[in-house]
Design an enzyme around this catalytic site. Structure first.
Site, PDB file in Angstrom:
ATOM      1  N   ARG A 211       0.255  -1.325   0.072  1.00 50.51           N
ATOM      2  CA  ARG A 211      -0.223  -0.463  -0.175  1.00 50.51           C
ATOM      3  C   ARG A 211       0.481   1.387  -0.090  1.00 50.51           C
ATOM      4  O   ARG A 211       0.374   2.433  -0.745  1.00 50.51           O
ATOM      5  CB  ARG A 211      -0.520  -0.085   1.452  1.00 50.51           C
ATOM      6  N   ASP A 249     -15.911  -3.831  -4.261  1.00 56.59           N
ATOM      7  CA  ASP A 249     -15.888  -4.819  -3.974  1.00 56.59           C
ATOM      8  C   ASP A 249     -17.304  -5.978  -3.853  1.00 56.59           C
ATOM      9  O   ASP A 249     -18.519  -4.945  -3.915  1.00 56.59           O
ATOM     10  CB  ASP A 249     -15.540  -4.697  -2.672  1.00 56.59           C
ATOM     11  N   SER A 250     -17.448  -6.347  -4.168  1.00 54.79           N
ATOM     12  CA  SER A 250     -19.138  -6.994  -4.233  1.00 54.79           C
ATOM     13  C   SER A 250     -19.480  -7.974  -2.606  1.00 54.79           C
ATOM     14  O   SER A 250     -20.991  -7.863  -2.745  1.00 54.79           O
ATOM     15  CB  SER A 250     -18.976  -8.739  -4.742  1.00 54.79           C
ATOM     16  N   ALA A 279     -16.682  -7.401  -9.564  1.00 56.12           N
ATOM     17  CA  ALA A 279     -15.117  -7.240 -10.206  1.00 56.12           C
ATOM     18  C   ALA A 279     -15.377  -7.455 -11.597  1.00 56.12           C
ATOM     19  O   ALA A 279     -15.021  -6.765 -12.094  1.00 56.12           O
ATOM     20  CB  ALA A 279     -14.093  -8.050  -9.390  1.00 56.12           C
ATOM     21  N   ASP A 297      -6.242  -6.743  -5.908  1.00 58.63           N
ATOM     22  CA  ASP A 297      -6.125  -7.636  -4.846  1.00 58.63           C
ATOM     23  C   ASP A 297      -7.306  -8.807  -4.693  1.00 58.63           C
ATOM     24  O   ASP A 297      -7.641  -9.175  -3.454  1.00 58.63           O
ATOM     25  CB  ASP A 297      -5.919  -6.672  -3.656  1.00 58.63           C
ATOM     26  N   CYS A 337      -2.777 -14.083  -3.378  1.00 58.90           N
ATOM     27  CA  CYS A 337      -2.687 -14.693  -2.053  1.00 58.90           C
ATOM     28  C   CYS A 337      -2.624 -15.806  -2.033  1.00 58.90           C
ATOM     29  O   CYS A 337      -2.657 -16.484  -0.917  1.00 58.90           O
ATOM     30  CB  CYS A 337      -3.317 -13.463  -1.139  1.00 58.90           C
TER      31      CYS A 337
HETATM   32  N1  SAH Z   1      -7.450  -5.561  -1.006  1.00 62.03           N
HETATM   33  C1  SAH Z   1      -7.623  -5.811   0.592  1.00 62.03           C
HETATM   34  C2  SAH Z   1      -8.062  -7.300   0.719  1.00 62.03           C
HETATM   35  C3  SAH Z   1      -8.588  -7.824   0.022  1.00 62.03           C
HETATM   36  S1  SAH Z   1      -9.562  -9.205   0.273  1.00 62.03           S
HETATM   37  C4  SAH Z   1      -7.434  -5.183   1.285  1.00 62.03           C
HETATM   38  O1  SAH Z   1      -6.089  -4.307   0.697  1.00 62.03           O
HETATM   39  O2  SAH Z   1      -7.108  -5.342   2.616  1.00 62.03           O
HETATM   40  C5  SAH Z   1     -10.802  -9.784  -0.879  1.00 62.03           C
HETATM   41  C6  SAH Z   1     -11.613  -9.346  -1.321  1.00 62.03           C
HETATM   42  O3  SAH Z   1     -12.157  -9.695  -2.539  1.00 62.03           O
HETATM   43  C7  SAH Z   1     -13.152  -9.626  -0.097  1.00 62.03           C
HETATM   44  O4  SAH Z   1     -12.914  -8.562   0.920  1.00 62.03           O
HETATM   45  C8  SAH Z   1     -14.194 -10.019  -1.364  1.00 62.03           C
HETATM   46  O5  SAH Z   1     -15.457  -9.598  -0.824  1.00 62.03           O
HETATM   47  C9  SAH Z   1     -13.972  -9.362  -2.397  1.00 62.03           C
HETATM   48  N2  SAH Z   1     -14.165 -10.358  -3.864  1.00 62.03           N
HETATM   49  C10 SAH Z   1     -14.701 -11.360  -3.065  1.00 62.03           C
HETATM   50  N3  SAH Z   1     -15.256 -11.918  -4.828  1.00 62.03           N
HETATM   51  C11 SAH Z   1     -15.385 -11.112  -5.341  1.00 62.03           C
HETATM   52  C12 SAH Z   1     -16.065 -10.109  -6.779  1.00 62.03           C
HETATM   53  N4  SAH Z   1     -16.305 -11.527  -7.461  1.00 62.03           N
HETATM   54  N5  SAH Z   1     -15.799  -9.324  -7.282  1.00 62.03           N
HETATM   55  C13 SAH Z   1     -16.093  -8.078  -5.877  1.00 62.03           C
HETATM   56  N6  SAH Z   1     -14.715  -8.132  -4.902  1.00 62.03           N
HETATM   57  C14 SAH Z   1     -14.679 -10.011  -4.335  1.00 62.03           C
END
Ligand code: SAH
Length: 393
Positions: A211, A249-250, A279, A297, A337
């Site tokens: 970040r 975010d979803s 996404a 991410d 991850c």
């Molecule tokens: N980048 C974040 C961590 C991401 S965790 C940070 O820095 O803290 C992954 C996230 O992806 C979760 O919040 C989850 O709700 C979201 N997610 C999972 N599938 C998704 C999708 N298809 N579209 C959008 N968001 C999604």
């Protein structure tokens, strides 16, 4: 101290001699009447003592805790926690402007099956094995006796991380203290941590350094933070002088957390907006050439090796969509991850995405997990976070 015995087949002690902490079930020749979570002592086929660990009836049958005969008790946990804490202090993670860090990263801190994140005065403890679940009270006790001036509250949160939760009483609860506010600080930025209801321990401390790198590049850019969860990358982008920031975010809950965190640092700042959307769908309908800094991410696409192929397709599709739409001169911060996906495989998926987009792409940085998520040199499997920063002409 000798616990219930497990005897290995001949030659199966080789990796343990090099301190690898896992014993697979196929390596076991004979065992006492052991149950999930029991402390066990490992022996070679010739009867030599190897070390002590936690047993679990699964493919990783024993997670090694020590390679000597010391008892696995509160004193043992105290010593390991102290060593972990000293390391975090020595590398400068405890400062007035930073009070959130991972205190214990499983195998990386020679405590397989245990994760502890610290947010200010609260430690959130997560057990990934029945053995660590049964040891939770000793661990909480050791935390307060070794780190008492830092850790006042210990919250246990393992309902979703334990393998056989039905058989274990794994209620999420405070083992020490109670709720004492939920605002923590990372590199001078504040955020709420919802350890009661949030994912994992409530916040992803593993993206701290990445970040910061994004902040460095954010000035004047239109930033798109996909899979934002609690918005970490978004508020760093804002501090870095981004022209606008969109968090996606979803999960509506994640978006609410992101908005609360943006407000905590940049109240009434019109540069930020957020969208609750999938996404892939968002990227499909998104305007081309608008964003020039995009973060991808996603959650782990492959939780197990069996899902590897689909995961790689997922990373390729996702990255291709972003690479097709990103503005010329743009930067893409892209992550995986998934522990089951290695660096080379991830890079190959992103390479395929780049080729599919037809853009000219340069790798500027190769990112990984921060120092408070150490990798035991004996356990390379501990490397899980991979990231690339791409420059797209
Ligand atoms: N980048 C974040 C961590 C991401 S965790 C940070 O820095 O803290 C992954 C996230 O992806 C979760 O919040 C989850 O709700 C979201 N997610 C999972 N599938 C998704 C999708 N298809 N579209 C959008 N968001 C999604």
């Amino acid at each position: 101290m000798i616990y219930k015995k497990i005897i290995l087949y001949k030659g199966k002690e080789e990796s343990l001699k090099r301190f690898h902490p896992w014993v697979f079930s196929g390596a076991i020749a004979r065992k006492d009447d052991v149950e999930d979570g029991d402390l066990v002592s490992l022996f070679t086929s010739g009867g030599d003592f190897i070390g002590n660990g936690h047993y679990e009836a699964s493919s990783i049958a024993v997670r090694m805790l020590s390679f000597d005969e010391s008892a696995i008790d509160e004193k043992f946990f105290g010593m390991r926690l102290k060593a972990a804490f000293e390391m975090r202090r020595a590398i400068g993670l405890m400062r007035d402007d930073n009070n959130s860090f991972r205190l214990v990263h499983g195998e990386g801190d020679f405590l397989p099956g245990l994760v502890i994140d610290v947010y200010g005065n609260t430690a959130v403890v997560q057990a990934h094995s029945p053995g660590m679940h049964f040891a939770r009270k000793q661990i909480a006790q050791a935390l307060t006796s070794e780190l008492g001036d830092v850790v006042k509250n210990v919250y246990y949160k393992s309902e979703t991380t334990l393998p056989y939760k039905a058989a274990l009483d794994s209620t999420n609860e405070y083992l020490v203290g109670g709720y004492e506010g939920d605002v923590a600080v990372e590199n001078g930025l504040k955020f709420h941590v919802d350890w009661l209801r949030g994912q994992k321990t409530g916040f992803f401390v593993d993206q701290r350094e990445n970040r910061r790198l994004l902040e460095h590049y954010a000035r004047g850019r239109n930033v798109l933070n996909m899979f934002c969860y609690t918005g970490g990358f978004s508020f760093y982008a804002m501090r870095g002088g981004a022209a606008e920031v969109c968090s996606v975010d979803s999960s509506a809950k994640a978006i609410a957390l992101t908005e609360a965190n943006v407000a905590l640092n940049f109240a009434d700042d019109a540069r930020h907006k957020s969208v609750t959307e999938d996404a892939f769908k968002f990227l499909d309908v998104m305007e081309k050439d608008h964003y020039d800094l995009i973060v991808l991410d996603p959650p782990a696409f492959a939780k197990h090796k069996s899902a590897l192929k689909n995961a790689l397709v997922g990373y390729r599709r996702l990255n291709a969509k972003a690479l097709m739409k990103i503005k010329s001169g743009g930067l893409l911060f892209t992550f995986s991850c998934s522990q089951a996906v290695n660096k080379e495989q991830f890079r190959l998926a992103v390479f395929s995405a780049a080729a599919q987009s037809g853009r000219k792409v340069k790798i500027l940085h190769q990112l990984t997990q921060p120092a408070d998520h150490p990798i035991s040199i004996y356990h390379p499997e501990g490397e899980y976070l991979k990231g690339l920063v791409l420059y797209v002409e």
